[in-house]
Design a protein around this motif. Structure first.
Motif, PDB file in Angstrom:
ATOM      1  N   VAL A 705       0.844  -1.192   0.000  1.00  9.02           N
ATOM      2  CA  VAL A 705       0.000   0.000   0.000  1.00  9.02           C
ATOM      3  C   VAL A 705       0.882   1.247   0.000  1.00  9.02           C
ATOM      4  O   VAL A 705       1.781   1.393   0.841  1.00  9.02           O
ATOM      5  N   GLN A 706       0.602   2.143  -0.930  1.00  3.03           N
ATOM      6  CA  GLN A 706       1.311   3.429  -0.983  1.00  3.03           C
ATOM      7  C   GLN A 706       0.503   4.509  -0.272  1.00  3.03           C
ATOM      8  O   GLN A 706       1.049   5.321   0.475  1.00  3.03           O
ATOM      9  N   ASN A 707      -0.801   4.496  -0.512  1.00  5.96           N
ATOM     10  CA  ASN A 707      -1.683   5.421   0.198  1.00  5.96           C
ATOM     11  C   ASN A 707      -3.104   4.876   0.110  1.00  5.96           C
ATOM     12  O   ASN A 707      -3.399   3.988  -0.693  1.00  5.96           O
ATOM     13  N   PRO A 739       7.705  -1.179  -0.384  1.00  6.81           N
ATOM     14  CA  PRO A 739       7.044  -0.658   0.817  1.00  6.81           C
ATOM     15  C   PRO A 739       7.083   0.862   0.861  1.00  6.81           C
ATOM     16  O   PRO A 739       7.972   1.508   0.290  1.00  6.81           O
ATOM     17  N   SER A 740       6.081   1.412   1.542  1.00  8.91           N
ATOM     18  CA  SER A 740       6.017   2.857   1.736  1.00  8.91           C
ATOM     19  C   SER A 740       5.937   3.149   3.224  1.00  8.91           C
ATOM     20  O   SER A 740       6.018   2.248   4.062  1.00  8.91           O
ATOM     21  N   ALA A 741       5.732   4.403   3.553  1.00  4.00           N
ATOM     22  CA  ALA A 741       5.605   4.791   4.958  1.00  4.00           C
ATOM     23  C   ALA A 741       4.186   4.608   5.470  1.00  4.00           C
ATOM     24  O   ALA A 741       3.928   4.821   6.671  1.00  4.00           O
ATOM     25  N   TRP A 742       3.259   4.229   4.614  1.00  7.44           N
ATOM     26  CA  TRP A 742       1.856   4.073   5.036  1.00  7.44           C
ATOM     27  C   TRP A 742       1.750   3.061   6.165  1.00  7.44           C
ATOM     28  O   TRP A 742       2.311   1.961   6.118  1.00  7.44           O
ATOM     29  N   GLY A 743       1.015   3.435   7.200  1.00  8.61           N
ATOM     30  CA  GLY A 743       0.726   2.532   8.304  1.00  8.61           C
ATOM     31  C   GLY A 743       1.848   2.321   9.288  1.00  8.61           C
ATOM     32  O   GLY A 743       1.726   1.477  10.188  1.00  8.61           O
TER      33      GLY A 743
END
Length: 905
Positions: A705-707, A739-743
């Protein structure tokens, strides 16, 4: 709960090849509107009919134990072939003989079951009595002649040169037989045999109609039985008939009854090779079986029955429309959804009558359902059926309350009108509470809560307690005989607490929420695992995390994660999010590890929710990666395509949730942990509104998930509640390959329920491990793969440990590269990696040095058996750090094993 078949699938049936071709060619289904889509084409009923890849499965759990025969959603009749080595499901893909076509089956149970009222077309003389030689009439068949689709099964019995086609309605089965040209075409009707043995039955023949009853039961060794009444009607008059009882066959006899009884009709097919038969069944009476048959299948139009069955399945499958998926993904998804809707089963007749748990006939003004594999289905199936089928779920909840009012308690693991007490815990309250949390309201909630409460106050179901260990649980606040059972009681108490709070009963909420936190009493703080504990309060030591001794279908490494309503407390006890993430990484080294490996076991239910534990550690990328690996590696489109028993839809429900991008991580609540969808678009069509899930960029290789925005509002939280999607709702994801920073924020994690429990303080955030990746030396390693650098690689995965069995004291040394300020150390012992905690270091020192020659001891420990220790010191400057390990306690080979040694400033 889940038989181990040794042979592997070698050939895909013709029907499966057709389905695969259709799925591959239709790579996108775009639900632009609520128009009905042709979705049954993606269902492959052969998925789950043979062994999976679990190395040491639970008994009866090597494969999905699904059946390929004809059934409609929640149908009372499941008309399917039975093969010789297929226990417990009835059918095994690897077999090439068919013994019969019977009317009742379970989707994926772990014990032999059902197979009531066996029908078998044969030709020629009856040389031996089918009563005592039934299996000698089994026919071989050729795989290329076998096919199946929702509501339909077809095969040719080579021994008799006869083709059989099966279809079904809710309470009836239909059989179309194409015999060769012969004067001795027969249909054998076995009324005295089922999967669990021979019992009394009866048959009466009158012209084109057969009536009577069969006795089934004995599920998982139980002595409890039930009766099924039947009516069989034919589209043509027979040329002869007869019956048998035991080893005696009587030609021309019109009735028989007793153990090993049955009968047959003979047809002259020399001028017309087709014979059609239809079967109505009832748990109440022959008259009701006839009424069911008249109401649901009044003619002999096999094609119309088959078309209606397909339509009923297509209607159900259209409750979830997905788009832009690979053919194999579409096939896995819609086959899983198909399996979800096979159980429980309709138990009431068209006139509303049903046989209750008090063993009496009752009448209901709603559809009555029976058959619940409670221990299996409470974890994900109950919430899914609440979301996708709220009307049916209301009737299911009503039915469970009726069961409790007539039998004494909410059912645990029930088969028809009998409770069989299979597995542990008290799952009925969790099922009802979960359905309620997901919007199911049309049932007697007051009566439901009273039944939940009664279970812990000495109540019984059909004369026996469901919570057989409740008195000891209340006295000690844990169950010493089985720590996994202790967790099950706590999970049920948590669900009762949530249900009570929803109904405004604060007294019961307080009582049961306090009990829910008794999970802490079987968490060994030294070992870091859920572990056995004696009746006197002493802890069993050492703990072997891979051993299933003393646990119900699992081991300490697996059961330690079964506290989904208080992951905050569990993670803190483990040492904080970093250690939890490391342990989860190690746990997912294997995906279907079976009972005696310290790894994830998707083939059995206790661990189904573990991938989402990463979310609670603010590391949702771990969830996304683990879920997608399991979906791709443990679920396939072959006969061995389910990783373990489907257990009445439980395993398939896991896949459906995973493909949707969310999971009911906390049974008994409305919390949905998120990880992002497999498909670019999902439309969930519900009576209260449409839920649209968009996954921009979603697909294979883009699981992160990115956003996310929920109903138009951006959010970084890795969870939602059912109320967010209860009506018309939208979830818009952007998915990516990295991976992203989401969550990942501390405030993004799903909720933990700490009422009545003071969680331990979280481990301090120590920041970067100064030693990670730095040059390391040590005493001689046990093997070349266990060198000193393994203790500083920041991972517990894939047995990444340092081991040394050098004589005397072992040492592990790291060069920090330059003088650094050092203020604390963390030592994670080999036991946390799934090996025995008897290897945990009992005595050690930690030294620092500026030049690598002159050393100062800053930590001195003796008599420790903990799996993880944290050692703060007065800050000092050092370039070199050394760990000196004395001989570990309880370690016969005198080796030291360290998973991780961290140095922090």
């Amino acid at each position: 709960m889940s038989s181990t078949w040794s042979r592997r699938v070698r050939r895909v049936p013709a029907a499966m090849l057709v389905l695969l071709t259709l799925a591959a060619s239709a790579t996108a289904v775009t639900p632009a509107s609520a128009a009905t889509l042709a979705l049954t084409q993606y269902v492959n009923p052969f998925i789950g009919t043979d062994d999976s890849n679990a190395p040491n499965p639970v008994p009866g759990g090597a494969g999905g134990s699904t059946y390929p025969g004809a059934v409609v959603p929640f149908g009372m009749a499941q008309f399917s072939p039975d093969t010789p080595t297929a226990s417990p499901s009835g059918y095994r893909y690897g077999d090439t003989k068919i013994e019969e076509f019977s009317l009742t089956h379970f989707n994926g149970a772990g014990c032999p079951n059902n197979e009531d009222l066996g029908l078998l077309p044969v030709t020629g003389a009856l040389g031996k009595s089918p009563g005592t030689n039934w299996t000698s009439y089994a026919s071989s068949y050729t795989k290329a002649n076998e096919s199946a689709a929702p509501g339909y099964y077809k095969n040719k019995l080579d021994t008799y040169n006869t083709t059989a086609e099966l279809s079904a309605t809710q309470r009836t089965g239909m059989l179309k037989l194409t015999y060769p040209n012969t004067t001795s075409a027969r249909l054998l009707v076995n009324t005295g045999r089922s999967a669990t043995g021979s019992r009394d039955g009866s048959i009466s023949i009158s012209g084109r109609q057969l009536t009577g009853s069969v006795t089934g039961g004995g599920f998982c060794g139980s002595s409890r039985t039930y009766r099924i009444f039947y009516v069989i009607q034919f589209d043509r008059a027979p040329s002869g008939f007869g019956t048998w009882l035991g080893d005696k066959v009587t030609d021309g006899s019109s009735s028989a009854g007793g153990t090993n009884s049955g009968g047959y009709l003979t047809f002259d097919t020399s001028g017309n090779t087709t014979v059609q038969a239809k079967v109505g069944i009832s748990f109440v009476s022959v008259a009701n079986a006839r009424a069911n048959l008249d109401a649901e299948n009044s003619g002999f139009d096999f094609a119309a029955v088959r078309a209606a069955a397909d339509k009923s399945w297509n209607t159900v499958l259209n409750r979830v429309q997905v788009g832009s998926g690979a053919g194999s993904d579409l096939q896995k998804f819609y086959t899983a959804l198909y399996h979800v809707f096979q159980n429980p089963n309709i138990a009431s007749d068209v006139n509303g009558e049903y046989f209750g748990f008090d063993q009496k006939v009752h009448t209901a003004n709603h559809t009555v359902y029976q058959n619940y594999s409670g221990w299996d289905i409470y974890r994900s199936w109950s919430a899914l059926i609440g979301l996708l089928a709220p009307n049916e779920a209301s009737d299911i909840a009503k039915s469970m309350v009726l069961d409790g009012q007539q039998g004494g308690l909410l059912p645990k693991w029930s088969h028809n009108s009998n409770e069989h007490f299979v597995m542990t815990g008290d799952p009925g309250p969790i099922i009802v509470s979960s359905m309620y949390a997901f919007g199911v309201r049309d049932f007697d909630t007051t009566a439901a809560l009273a039944l939940m409460d009664k279970s812990s106050r000495g109540g019984t179901m059909q004369g026996r307690a469901i919570r057989g260990r409740e008195s000891g649980y209340l006295d000690r606040h844990y169950i010493y005989e089985d720590p996994s059972d202790s967790l099950e009681y706590s999970a049920s108490d948590f669900a009762i607490a949530q249900f009570a709070r929803a109904l405004g009963d604060t007294t019961k909420y307080d009582t049961y929420m306090q009990r829910a936190q008794w999970w802490i009493n079987v968490f060994g703080r030294d070992s870091g695992y859920i572990q056995p504990r004696g009746s006197d309060g002493t802890w069993a030591w050492p703990v072997t995390p891979s051993s299933d001794a003393g646990y119900t279908e699992g081991n300490p490494a697996q059961y330690t994660w079964m506290v989904p309503y208080n992951y905050q407390g569990l993670i803190n006890l483990m040492g904080g999010p970093k250690t939890a993430i490391q342990r989860l990484d190690h746990h997912f080294t294997k995906l279907n590890g079976g009972l005696t490996q310290p790894y994830f076991y998707i083939g059995n239910e206790p661990e189904h929710g573990v991938p989402w534990a990463y979310n609670y550690a603010a590391y949702p990328q771990g969830t996304s990666a683990a879920v997608r690996r399991v979906m791709n590696e443990s679920f396939t489109t072959g006969p061995g395509g389910l990783p373990g028993n489907d257990d009445l839809g439980a395993t398939s429900a896991w896949y459906v949730w995973s493909a949707l991008g969310m999971y009911p991580a906390t049974p008994g609540t409305d919390v949905l942990a998120l990880h992002g969808p497999l498909f670019s678009s999902v439309t969930i069509n519900r009576p209260n509104g449409t839920v649209k899930i968009t996954g921009t960029g979603a697909g294979q290789g883009t699981q992160y998930v990115q956003n996310l925005s929920v109903n138009g509002t951006a959010t970084t939280k890795s969870w939602i509640r059912y109320s967010d999607i209860a009506g018309t709702a939208t979830l818009n994801y952007t998915m990516g390959s990295s991976p992203s920073a989401w969550g990942t924020g501390a405030a993004d994690v799903p909720p933990s329920y700490n009422d009545g429990f003071t969680p331990p303080a979280a481990a301090p955030n120590l920041g970067t491990n100064l030693a990670q990746g730095k040059p390391a030396t040590g005493s001689a390693p046990c093997t070349s793969a266990e060198a000193a650098a393994k203790a500083f690689d920041g991972s517990m995965a894939n047995n990444s440990k340092w081991c040394s069995n050098a004589s005397g004291t072992k040492f592990l040394q790291v060069d920090l590269g330059a003088a650094r300020t050092v203020s604390s150390f963390v030592l994670e012992h080999a036991g946390l990696g799934g090996e025995t905690t008897g290897w945990n270091t009992g005595a050690f020192t930690i030294q620092t040095s500026a030049d690598g020659t002159n050393w100062t001891t800053v930590v001195n420990v003796s008599g420790s058996r903990a799996s993880r220790t944290y050692h703060p010191i007065t800050a000092r400057s050092a370039r070199y750090v050394k760990l000196n390990v004395s001989t570990p306690a309880n370690n016969g080979n005198d080796a030291a094993r360290i998973y991780e040694f961290e140095v922090h400033g």
